[in-house]
Enzyme design. Structure first.
Site, PDB file in Angstrom:
ATOM      1  CE  LYS A 163      55.851 -58.340  66.690  1.00  0.00           C
ATOM      2  NZ  LYS A 163      55.295 -57.687  65.501  1.00  0.00           N
TER       3      LYS A 163
ATOM      4  N   GLY B 161      51.246 -57.417  60.607  1.00  0.00           N
ATOM      5  CA  GLY B 161      51.578 -56.796  59.320  1.00  0.00           C
ATOM      6  C   GLY B 161      52.705 -57.548  58.633  1.00  0.00           C
TER       7      GLY B 161
ATOM      8  NE  ARG C  42      49.873 -52.005  60.168  1.00  0.00           N
ATOM      9  CZ  ARG C  42      50.972 -52.573  60.676  1.00  0.00           C
ATOM     10  NH1 ARG C  42      50.855 -53.647  61.413  1.00  0.00           N
ATOM     11  NH2 ARG C  42      52.154 -52.061  60.438  1.00  0.00           N
TER      12      ARG C  42
ATOM     13  CD  GLN D 176      55.802 -55.140  58.028  1.00  0.00           C
ATOM     14  OE1 GLN D 176      54.902 -54.531  57.443  1.00  0.00           O
ATOM     15  NE2 GLN D 176      55.756 -55.417  59.320  1.00  0.00           N
TER      16      GLN D 176
ATOM     17  CG  ASP E 205      58.869 -51.934  65.272  1.00  0.00           C
ATOM     18  OD1 ASP E 205      58.016 -51.309  64.600  1.00  0.00           O
ATOM     19  OD2 ASP E 205      59.398 -52.977  64.877  1.00  0.00           O
TER      20      ASP E 205
ATOM     21  CE  LYS F 110      55.923 -48.977  61.637  1.00  0.00           C
ATOM     22  NZ  LYS F 110      56.476 -49.938  60.684  1.00  0.00           N
TER      23      LYS F 110
ATOM     24  NE  ARG G 191      53.012 -49.048  67.433  1.00  0.00           N
ATOM     25  CZ  ARG G 191      53.746 -50.101  67.102  1.00  0.00           C
ATOM     26  NH1 ARG G 191      54.932 -49.938  66.540  1.00  0.00           N
ATOM     27  NH2 ARG G 191      53.310 -51.322  67.341  1.00  0.00           N
TER      28      ARG G 191
HETATM   29  C1  S3P Z   1      59.155 -55.401  60.369  1.00  0.00           C
HETATM   30  C2  S3P Z   1      59.399 -54.220  59.722  1.00  0.00           C
HETATM   31  C3  S3P Z   1      58.921 -52.916  60.229  1.00  0.00           C
HETATM   32  C4  S3P Z   1      58.505 -53.004  61.695  1.00  0.00           C
HETATM   33  C5  S3P Z   1      57.671 -54.211  61.985  1.00  0.00           C
HETATM   34  C6  S3P Z   1      58.420 -55.482  61.640  1.00  0.00           C
HETATM   35  C7  S3P Z   1      59.660 -56.652  59.765  1.00  0.00           C
HETATM   36  O1  S3P Z   1      57.808 -52.505  59.477  1.00  0.00           O
HETATM   37  O2  S3P Z   1      57.814 -51.833  62.058  1.00  0.00           O
HETATM   38  O3  S3P Z   1      57.303 -54.240  63.342  1.00  0.00           O
HETATM   39  O4  S3P Z   1      59.673 -57.702  60.441  1.00  0.00           O
HETATM   40  O5  S3P Z   1      60.062 -56.620  58.596  1.00  0.00           O
HETATM   41  P1  S3P Z   1      57.943 -51.773  58.034  1.00  0.00           P
HETATM   42  O6  S3P Z   1      58.470 -52.766  57.084  1.00  0.00           O
HETATM   43  O7  S3P Z   1      56.557 -51.351  57.715  1.00  0.00           O
HETATM   44  O8  S3P Z   1      58.875 -50.633  58.236  1.00  0.00           O
END
Ligand code: S3P
Length: 417
Positions: free
Chosen positions: A5, A78, A106, A152, A298, A325, A329
């Protein structure tokens, strides 16, 4: 296993901003990544879906996007919203990012704050979506220490950095997944990165390329735990993404006694990939080392299930991020596992889970895809059926989960809502 993803979101974004036509193989055709593809279609990018797991993206170049024809709906994602916030901050037009009920709760200040420091102007609802990202802002690079370990946030800063004058640097309190950095390099943008830091400068171009997306380790995780828990199991999962910033669960499960072997370890499109062979093995509880937490952020819903079925107690700490999240969770898993007869004590940043016998019962996934699939694995080893509520969002990350699970020995039936 479906495509990754995180990588699928980034592949669409960079391909859209590249010069030329990119081909994405192994794309995750889930609700989250489809929402990201739709966002770019709204901004004038032609994206062809020759097959469900493929996309051909006709890039428009760094400055070729046009104002969207309405609000951009990121759905449950997110990653989609936070990365788009960074990318939109550098455009010549305004755009509004919205999301579903979960995404609308969020925290977005974590991206608004650094992007504002770069010169962006973003309005929110008290730090939450919708986000109104104003265009025509002159961005400049920053040197930013992230207060939380978040790929992210790091990615939002780097994507804004493509449009910024001067150098943009991000430093993390703990290294997180480096997909944006690796993929920028694959698209020809000069970027320097290492464990816990990344830097780039504006003023270059992205060149179209071929992206081959590995299978999503986080999706594989449900089957890894399922095979570990069910006596007699032996399964092979092919082409699984093994980026070390994602695979902390393997380390933890092995410490619990799991039998997980890696075969054919290789590189693919700049990512580590392997086939995994998992055999049943009795698990025992452990204290999860705090430094592994970001590398399995995750995977805690499914780890909680493994812990519930293990002998002894498993303790998790340093994982407060789990509370923000797709759902809280810690709370959702604790409530659900308690309903199945497991003793579990919540703390602000983790939980203590006493392994025991899983009974049947009714649990609520609170619209969280990973909690729903974790409860499905709990149902596989429970003594009576488990009824899982609010699980439609499984399609955000794992379309076809029910069919694949049933073909490997689960007994999942669609219930009445
Ligand atoms: C992700 C980063 C993670 C993860 C999310 C996907 C990404 O979140 O939990 O499912 O694709 O950069 P955070 O950046 O909030 O840690």
């Amino acid at each position: 296993m479906p495509g990754d993803k995180s990588i699928s979101h980034r592949a669409i974004m960079l391909a859209a901003l590249a010069e030329g036509t990119s081909h994405i193989a192994g794309f995750l055709d889930g609700d989250d990544t489809r929402a990201t593809a739709r966002a770019f279609a709204q901004m004038g990018v032609r994206i062809e879906a020759a097959r469900a797991c493929e996309r051909i993206v006709h890039g428009v170049g760094l400055h070729g996007l046009r104002a969207p024809d309405g609000d951009i709906d990121c759905g449950n994602a997110g990653t989609g919203m936070r990365l788009l916030a960074g990318l939109l901050a550098g455009q010549a037009f305004d755009a509004t990012l919205t999301g579903d009920a979960s995404l609308s709760r969020r925290p977005m200040r974590r991206v608004i704050e650094p992007l504002t420091q770069m010169g962006a102007q973003i309005e929110s609802e008290g730090g939450m979506p919708p986000l109104r990202v104003h265009g025509k802002r002159a961005l400049h690079g920053i040197d930013y220490d992230l207060p939380v370990a978040s790929a992210q946030v790091k990615s939002a800063i780097l994507l804004a950095g493509l449009y910024a004058r001067g150098e943009t640097r991000a430093r993390e309190p703990h290294p997180t997944r480096d997909y944006t950095e690796r993929m920028l390099a694959a698209f020809g943008w000069p970027v320097e990165f290492g464990a816990g830091f990344a830097k780039l400068s504006g003023g270059h171009a992205l060149r179209a390329t071929e992206v081959s997306v590995p299978a999503d380790f986080s999706s594989a995780a449900f089957f890894i735990v399922a095979a570990s828990l069910v006596p007699g199991s032996e399964i092979v999962l092919r082409d699984v993404g093994m980026n070390p910033r994602r695979t902390g669960l393997v380390q933890v499960l092995r410490a619990m006694g799991a039998d997980i072997r890696e075969m054919n370890a290789r590189g693919q499109s700049g990512e580590d990939v392997a086939d995994l062979i998992i055999k049943y093995a009795p698990l025992r509880g452990i204290d999860v080392p705090i430094e592994v937490v970001p590398d399995m952020i995750d995977e805690f819903p499914i780890l909680f299930v493994a812990a519930a079925a293990a002998r002894g107690t498993t303790r998790v700490r340093g994982a407060a991020e789990l509370r923000v999240k797709e759902s809280d969770r810690i709370a959702v898993m604790a409530r659900g596992l308690r309903a199945l007869g497991i003793r579990i004590e919540e703390t602000a940043d983790g939980a203590s889970i006493e392994g025991g016998r899983l009974e049947g019962g009714a649990v609520d996934s609170a619209g969280d895809h990973r909690c729903a699939m974790s409860f499905a694995v709990a149902g596989l080893v429970a003594r009576a059926p488990v009824r899982i509520g609010d699980c439609a969002n499984v399609a955000t990350s794992f379309p076809g989960f029910k069919e694949l699970a049933n073909s490997s020995g689960f007994d999942l039936a669609a219930g009445t809502p």
